[in-house]
Write a protein that holds these residues in place. Structure first.
Motif, PDB file in Angstrom:
ATOM      1  N   TYR A 173      -2.186   4.299  89.375  1.00  0.00           N
ATOM      2  CA  TYR A 173      -1.587   3.135  88.726  1.00  0.00           C
ATOM      3  C   TYR A 173      -2.684   2.400  87.976  1.00  0.00           C
ATOM      4  O   TYR A 173      -3.302   1.478  88.500  1.00  0.00           O
ATOM      5  N   PRO A 174      -2.951   2.795  86.730  1.00  0.00           N
ATOM      6  CA  PRO A 174      -4.036   2.158  85.980  1.00  0.00           C
ATOM      7  C   PRO A 174      -3.672   0.725  85.620  1.00  0.00           C
ATOM      8  O   PRO A 174      -2.501   0.349  85.648  1.00  0.00           O
ATOM      9  N   PRO A 175      -4.668  -0.090  85.279  1.00  0.00           N
ATOM     10  CA  PRO A 175      -4.377  -1.468  84.882  1.00  0.00           C
ATOM     11  C   PRO A 175      -3.576  -1.479  83.586  1.00  0.00           C
ATOM     12  O   PRO A 175      -3.600  -0.510  82.829  1.00  0.00           O
ATOM     13  N   PRO A 176      -2.884  -2.584  83.318  1.00  0.00           N
ATOM     14  CA  PRO A 176      -2.095  -2.633  82.083  1.00  0.00           C
ATOM     15  C   PRO A 176      -3.009  -2.631  80.860  1.00  0.00           C
ATOM     16  O   PRO A 176      -4.175  -2.986  80.944  1.00  0.00           O
ATOM     17  N   PRO A 177      -2.470  -2.235  79.724  1.00  0.00           N
ATOM     18  CA  PRO A 177      -3.301  -2.248  78.515  1.00  0.00           C
ATOM     19  C   PRO A 177      -3.734  -3.669  78.177  1.00  0.00           C
ATOM     20  O   PRO A 177      -3.081  -4.642  78.568  1.00  0.00           O
ATOM     21  N   SER A 178      -4.810  -3.779  77.438  1.00  0.00           N
ATOM     22  CA  SER A 178      -5.391  -5.100  77.171  1.00  0.00           C
ATOM     23  C   SER A 178      -4.487  -5.982  76.328  1.00  0.00           C
ATOM     24  O   SER A 178      -4.587  -7.203  76.382  1.00  0.00           O
ATOM     25  N   PHE A 179      -3.548  -5.420  75.568  1.00  0.00           N
ATOM     26  CA  PHE A 179      -2.716  -6.239  74.692  1.00  0.00           C
ATOM     27  C   PHE A 179      -1.665  -7.046  75.437  1.00  0.00           C
ATOM     28  O   PHE A 179      -0.973  -7.850  74.839  1.00  0.00           O
ATOM     29  N   TYR A 180      -1.542  -6.889  76.754  1.00  0.00           N
ATOM     30  CA  TYR A 180      -0.550  -7.683  77.492  1.00  0.00           C
ATOM     31  C   TYR A 180      -0.900  -9.171  77.436  1.00  0.00           C
ATOM     32  O   TYR A 180      -0.021 -10.016  77.551  1.00  0.00           O
ATOM     33  N   LYS A 181      -2.161  -9.503  77.228  1.00  0.00           N
ATOM     34  CA  LYS A 181      -2.575 -10.909  77.162  1.00  0.00           C
ATOM     35  C   LYS A 181      -1.999 -11.603  75.926  1.00  0.00           C
ATOM     36  O   LYS A 181      -1.898 -12.822  75.881  1.00  0.00           O
ATOM     37  N   LEU A 182      -1.617 -10.819  74.916  1.00  0.00           N
ATOM     38  CA  LEU A 182      -1.051 -11.387  73.698  1.00  0.00           C
ATOM     39  C   LEU A 182       0.353 -11.942  73.919  1.00  0.00           C
ATOM     40  O   LEU A 182       0.870 -12.666  73.084  1.00  0.00           O
ATOM     41  N   TYR A 183       0.988 -11.595  75.025  1.00  0.00           N
ATOM     42  CA  TYR A 183       2.375 -11.988  75.284  1.00  0.00           C
ATOM     43  C   TYR A 183       2.472 -13.120  76.307  1.00  0.00           C
ATOM     44  O   TYR A 183       3.469 -13.265  76.993  1.00  0.00           O
ATOM     45  N   ASP A 184       1.432 -13.924  76.407  1.00  0.00           N
ATOM     46  CA  ASP A 184       1.416 -15.060  77.325  1.00  0.00           C
ATOM     47  C   ASP A 184       2.392 -16.121  76.826  1.00  0.00           C
ATOM     48  O   ASP A 184       2.379 -16.485  75.646  1.00  0.00           O
ATOM     49  N   PRO A 185       3.286 -16.650  77.685  1.00  0.00           N
ATOM     50  CA  PRO A 185       4.245 -17.650  77.220  1.00  0.00           C
ATOM     51  C   PRO A 185       3.579 -18.945  76.752  1.00  0.00           C
ATOM     52  O   PRO A 185       4.174 -19.713  75.993  1.00  0.00           O
ATOM     53  N   ALA A 186       2.351 -19.215  77.166  1.00  0.00           N
ATOM     54  CA  ALA A 186       1.665 -20.449  76.768  1.00  0.00           C
ATOM     55  C   ALA A 186       1.127 -20.366  75.337  1.00  0.00           C
ATOM     56  O   ALA A 186       0.756 -21.388  74.767  1.00  0.00           O
ATOM     57  N   ARG A 187       1.082 -19.181  74.764  1.00  0.00           N
ATOM     58  CA  ARG A 187       0.583 -19.037  73.387  1.00  0.00           C
ATOM     59  C   ARG A 187       1.543 -19.699  72.419  1.00  0.00           C
ATOM     60  O   ARG A 187       2.751 -19.649  72.588  1.00  0.00           O
ATOM     61  N   GLU A 188       0.969 -20.315  71.387  1.00  0.00           N
ATOM     62  CA  GLU A 188       1.792 -21.017  70.411  1.00  0.00           C
ATOM     63  C   GLU A 188       2.301 -20.082  69.312  1.00  0.00           C
ATOM     64  O   GLU A 188       3.444 -20.187  68.890  1.00  0.00           O
ATOM     65  N   GLU A 189       1.453 -19.170  68.836  1.00  0.00           N
ATOM     66  CA  GLU A 189       1.908 -18.261  67.788  1.00  0.00           C
ATOM     67  C   GLU A 189       2.661 -17.084  68.423  1.00  0.00           C
ATOM     68  O   GLU A 189       2.403 -16.716  69.567  1.00  0.00           O
ATOM     69  N   PRO A 190       3.605 -16.520  67.691  1.00  0.00           N
ATOM     70  CA  PRO A 190       4.385 -15.408  68.256  1.00  0.00           C
ATOM     71  C   PRO A 190       3.518 -14.169  68.452  1.00  0.00           C
ATOM     72  O   PRO A 190       2.583 -13.941  67.678  1.00  0.00           O
ATOM     73  N   PRO A 191       3.816 -13.398  69.448  1.00  0.00           N
ATOM     74  CA  PRO A 191       2.997 -12.204  69.706  1.00  0.00           C
ATOM     75  C   PRO A 191       3.286 -11.116  68.668  1.00  0.00           C
ATOM     76  O   PRO A 191       4.363 -11.088  68.072  1.00  0.00           O
ATOM     77  N   PRO A 192       2.332 -10.237  68.463  1.00  0.00           N
ATOM     78  CA  PRO A 192       2.582  -9.137  67.529  1.00  0.00           C
ATOM     79  C   PRO A 192       3.558  -8.136  68.148  1.00  0.00           C
ATOM     80  O   PRO A 192       3.809  -8.156  69.351  1.00  0.00           O
ATOM     81  N   GLY A 193       4.091  -7.273  67.337  1.00  0.00           N
ATOM     82  CA  GLY A 193       4.999  -6.238  67.837  1.00  0.00           C
ATOM     83  C   GLY A 193       4.242  -5.245  68.705  1.00  0.00           C
ATOM     84  O   GLY A 193       3.006  -5.201  68.695  1.00  0.00           O
ATOM     85  N   PRO A 194       4.951  -4.450  69.462  1.00  0.00           N
ATOM     86  CA  PRO A 194       4.279  -3.472  70.316  1.00  0.00           C
ATOM     87  C   PRO A 194       3.602  -2.399  69.480  1.00  0.00           C
ATOM     88  O   PRO A 194       3.945  -2.210  68.301  1.00  0.00           O
ATOM     89  N   PRO A 195       2.646  -1.682  70.061  1.00  0.00           N
ATOM     90  CA  PRO A 195       1.973  -0.638  69.292  1.00  0.00           C
ATOM     91  C   PRO A 195       2.968   0.487  68.974  1.00  0.00           C
ATOM     92  O   PRO A 195       3.969   0.647  69.668  1.00  0.00           O
ATOM     93  N   PRO A 196       2.708   1.255  67.941  1.00  0.00           N
ATOM     94  CA  PRO A 196       3.630   2.342  67.593  1.00  0.00           C
ATOM     95  C   PRO A 196       3.630   3.412  68.688  1.00  0.00           C
ATOM     96  O   PRO A 196       2.646   3.571  69.412  1.00  0.00           O
ATOM     97  N   PRO A 197       4.724   4.139  68.825  1.00  0.00           N
ATOM     98  CA  PRO A 197       4.776   5.174  69.852  1.00  0.00           C
ATOM     99  C   PRO A 197       3.783   6.296  69.555  1.00  0.00           C
ATOM    100  O   PRO A 197       3.445   6.547  68.395  1.00  0.00           O
ATOM    101  N   ALA A 198       3.348   6.944  70.607  1.00  0.00           N
ATOM    102  CA  ALA A 198       2.389   8.032  70.462  1.00  0.00           C
ATOM    103  C   ALA A 198       3.062   9.218  69.774  1.00  0.00           C
ATOM    104  O   ALA A 198       4.227   9.508  70.014  1.00  0.00           O
ATOM    105  N   VAL A 199       2.317   9.887  68.930  1.00  0.00           N
ATOM    106  CA  VAL A 199       2.808  11.082  68.248  1.00  0.00           C
ATOM    107  C   VAL A 199       1.856  12.212  68.565  1.00  0.00           C
ATOM    108  O   VAL A 199       0.641  12.039  68.499  1.00  0.00           O
ATOM    109  N   GLY A 200       2.391  13.352  68.936  1.00  0.00           N
ATOM    110  CA  GLY A 200       1.542  14.490  69.287  1.00  0.00           C
ATOM    111  C   GLY A 200       1.264  14.487  70.774  1.00  0.00           C
ATOM    112  O   GLY A 200       2.148  14.229  71.584  1.00  0.00           O
ATOM    113  N   GLN A 201       0.012  14.729  71.130  1.00  0.00           N
ATOM    114  CA  GLN A 201      -0.358  14.785  72.540  1.00  0.00           C
ATOM    115  C   GLN A 201      -0.903  13.446  73.008  1.00  0.00           C
ATOM    116  O   GLN A 201      -1.544  12.724  72.248  1.00  0.00           O
ATOM    117  N   TYR A 202      -0.639  13.121  74.267  1.00  0.00           N
ATOM    118  CA  TYR A 202      -1.175  11.911  74.878  1.00  0.00           C
ATOM    119  C   TYR A 202      -1.392  12.174  76.357  1.00  0.00           C
ATOM    120  O   TYR A 202      -0.849  13.118  76.934  1.00  0.00           O
TER     121      TYR A 202
END
Length: 188
Positions: free
Chosen positions: A16-45
């Protein structure tokens, strides 16, 4: 550099790895809207230490097809299974009499097993649908039984309240009315 690489490797292998670092962008205390999620992986992951691909794999039987899809699938499976048992007994007999022919018999058995496997995979959507239908039917049946039990208990409780002294019934009704008026006052 080595610490970063070992951290990245540990992240890929941890159950169970830690969540990706971009989860901090979705804090409810932030004033500006969060960016959209990253694009889905294509190919191998890589996920949980295993490599996966997003490419669709065609489910095609690459060897000889020994069955027809026109008739009943159950009958085809029975026929293939009977043929498999026959080929297995022939293989056992050949191992005693002519061991040099085992490779051909093993290939025949492998071909039969591949055909059976492919035919079973063709049945899976029907099986899933009937399993879901059965589960939903059972849930509806259980809910009807519980509803009937609840109605029966309600009826018994009403009969018991009807036999109680009139003062008790009036006191309960007054308490309910008082509670409802307090709730209404709080809401306003």
């Amino acid at each position: 550099e080595r610490a970063r690489r070992s951290r990245a490797t540990a992240t890929n292998v941890m159950p169970y790895p830690p969540p990706p670092s971009f989860y901090k962008l979705y804090d409810p205390a932030r004033e500006e809207p969060p960016p959209g999620p990253p694009p889905p992986a294509v190919g191998q992951y890589t996920a949980f230490g295993a490599t996966h691909t997003t490419e669709k794999v065609e489910d095609v039987l690459h060897s000889t097809k020994l069955y027809t899809t026109d008739g009943d699938i159950r009958e085809e499976l029975k026929r293939l299974n009977k043929d498999l048992l026959t080929r297995f007994t022939v293989l056992a007999a050949n191992m005693a009499q002519a061991p040099s022919q085992y490779q051909r018999r093993v290939e025949e058995i492998s071909l039969l097993m591949n055909n059976i496997h492919h035919l079973l995979n063709a049945v899976r959507p029907c099986q899933a649908r009937s399993t879901l239908e059965h589960a939903l039917t059972e849930q509806a049946k259980q809910k009807r039984e519980r509803l009937n039990d609840l109605r029966e208990w309600t009826k018994k409780a009403e009969e018991a309240m009807g036999g109680a002294p009139a003062g008790l019934k009036e006191a309960v009704e007054e308490a309910i009315a008082a509670a409802e008026s307090q709730v209404d006052a709080m809401v306003e």
